[in-house]
Design an enzyme around this catalytic site. Sequence first.
Site, PDB file in Angstrom:
ATOM      1  N   SER A  82      42.582  38.702  33.870  1.00  0.00           N
ATOM      2  CA  SER A  82      43.710  39.428  34.452  1.00  0.00           C
ATOM      3  C   SER A  82      44.942  38.584  34.717  1.00  0.00           C
ATOM      4  O   SER A  82      45.988  39.127  35.086  1.00  0.00           O
ATOM      5  CB  SER A  82      43.278  40.119  35.754  1.00  0.00           C
ATOM      6  OG  SER A  82      42.518  41.270  35.470  1.00  0.00           O
ATOM      7  N   SER A 135      44.944  44.847  40.407  1.00  0.00           N
ATOM      8  CA  SER A 135      44.310  44.478  39.135  1.00  0.00           C
ATOM      9  C   SER A 135      43.528  45.651  38.540  1.00  0.00           C
ATOM     10  O   SER A 135      42.338  45.552  38.236  1.00  0.00           O
ATOM     11  CB  SER A 135      43.385  43.268  39.336  1.00  0.00           C
ATOM     12  OG  SER A 135      43.364  42.461  38.184  1.00  0.00           O
ATOM     13  N   THR A 226      45.265  36.482  39.982  1.00  0.00           N
ATOM     14  CA  THR A 226      43.862  36.106  39.764  1.00  0.00           C
ATOM     15  C   THR A 226      43.352  36.720  38.467  1.00  0.00           C
ATOM     16  O   THR A 226      43.978  37.610  37.892  1.00  0.00           O
ATOM     17  CB  THR A 226      42.972  36.578  40.928  1.00  0.00           C
ATOM     18  OG1 THR A 226      43.143  38.002  41.072  1.00  0.00           O
ATOM     19  CG2 THR A 226      43.341  35.879  42.220  1.00  0.00           C
ATOM     20  N   ARG A 271      38.010  30.952  44.053  1.00  0.00           N
ATOM     21  CA  ARG A 271      39.188  30.648  43.236  1.00  0.00           C
ATOM     22  C   ARG A 271      40.353  30.191  44.113  1.00  0.00           C
ATOM     23  O   ARG A 271      41.016  29.186  43.828  1.00  0.00           O
ATOM     24  CB  ARG A 271      39.597  31.880  42.424  1.00  0.00           C
ATOM     25  CG  ARG A 271      38.584  32.308  41.386  1.00  0.00           C
ATOM     26  CD  ARG A 271      38.933  33.653  40.763  1.00  0.00           C
ATOM     27  NE  ARG A 271      38.881  34.742  41.738  1.00  0.00           N
ATOM     28  CZ  ARG A 271      39.116  36.016  41.451  1.00  0.00           C
ATOM     29  NH1 ARG A 271      39.450  36.369  40.212  1.00  0.00           N
ATOM     30  NH2 ARG A 271      39.037  36.947  42.380  1.00  0.00           N
TER      31      ARG A 271
END
Length: 286
Positions: A82, A135, A226, A271
Site C-alpha cells: 500500500s 488503506s 504504511t 513498522r
Amino acid sequence: MKPKYLISFLLLCGVMFLSSSDYGNITLFPDSSSTKFVIRNDLQKYFRNCNVDGTIVILDINKSQWIVSDSIGSQMETLPASTFKIPNLLIALETGAIKDENEIVKWSGEADTATYGYRPEIYHDMSVKEAFDVSAVWVFIDLAKRIGRDNYSQYLKQCKYGNLNLSHEEDDFWNFGALGISPVNQILFLKGLYECKLPFSVKNMEVVKNIMITEQQDGYIIRSKTGWTNENGFKIGWWVGYLEKKEAVYFFATRLLQDAKIVDPYFGNCRKEITKEAFRALGIIE
C-alpha cells in the site's frame, strides 16, 4: 541473530539488486564529496525485538547523509504494497481518473475477503482521501481500472519507480506480482515528491503531500504511508515517508520481513515502533 527471514527470502525470490544503470542518472547513494553513507548495524536490535528481519534507511537531507541498518536489505526489491498508494494517487490526479481527492467512489457491495481479509469498516462509499487514510484497497483497484496500464508504465518510468515490472495481470499489481522497489528507491521517490521534482503538477503533488500527513507533534510533522502484503510465504511490512522538524527533513523507509505462518499481532505496529526507536537512537525525536 542471523537474518533468517531475509536469507530465506533472497533464496526463494532470486532477488535482483539495483545498480546505477537501473536509474539512469540516479545512483543508489549519490557519490559526491558532500554525501555521507553510514551503516548502523545497532539499529537491527529493534527488528530482533519484534521477531522480524528488516531494514531501515534514513536520508538526512540537510547533512546529505544516508543511514542504513544493513546494506543488502537497503537495495533489495520487494512489492511496495500500500505504499504504492502515493504514486497511485498522483497518477490518478494527473490523468484525470479522478477530479480531485474528494471524489466519492461507490462501493460495489462485493468484498474479496479471502485475498484481503474481512474489513467491514471500509465497505461503503468513500472519498479517495479517506481511502488513502484507511488503506481501502478496493478503491484503488477501481482507480487502477480507470488509469490503465499504459499510463502507469509511462509515469512510473518517468519517476524511476522500482523495477517497472507491471506484468501481473490483475489490477492490484502493487500487492501481488513482479513489481519491486527497494527502501533506497522509496526514499529517492519521496525526495522527488518533497522537492516537487516528479512528473506531476505542483498542485497535485501538494494535494498528495497534505493527504500524507499522519502525525503532527509540537516539534515535528510526519507524512507517510504504511503497506502490508504477503509474497512467497513471507509477510512484507512497510512504513515510508518523511519527518519535518524545523529546518530539518528526514526521509525514511522501513521494511519488515516475517514468515507468513507466524501469527504475530504486533507485526503491523512494529513498522512504526521500529522506525521511531531508530529516530530516538539517532536523536531525531525524543
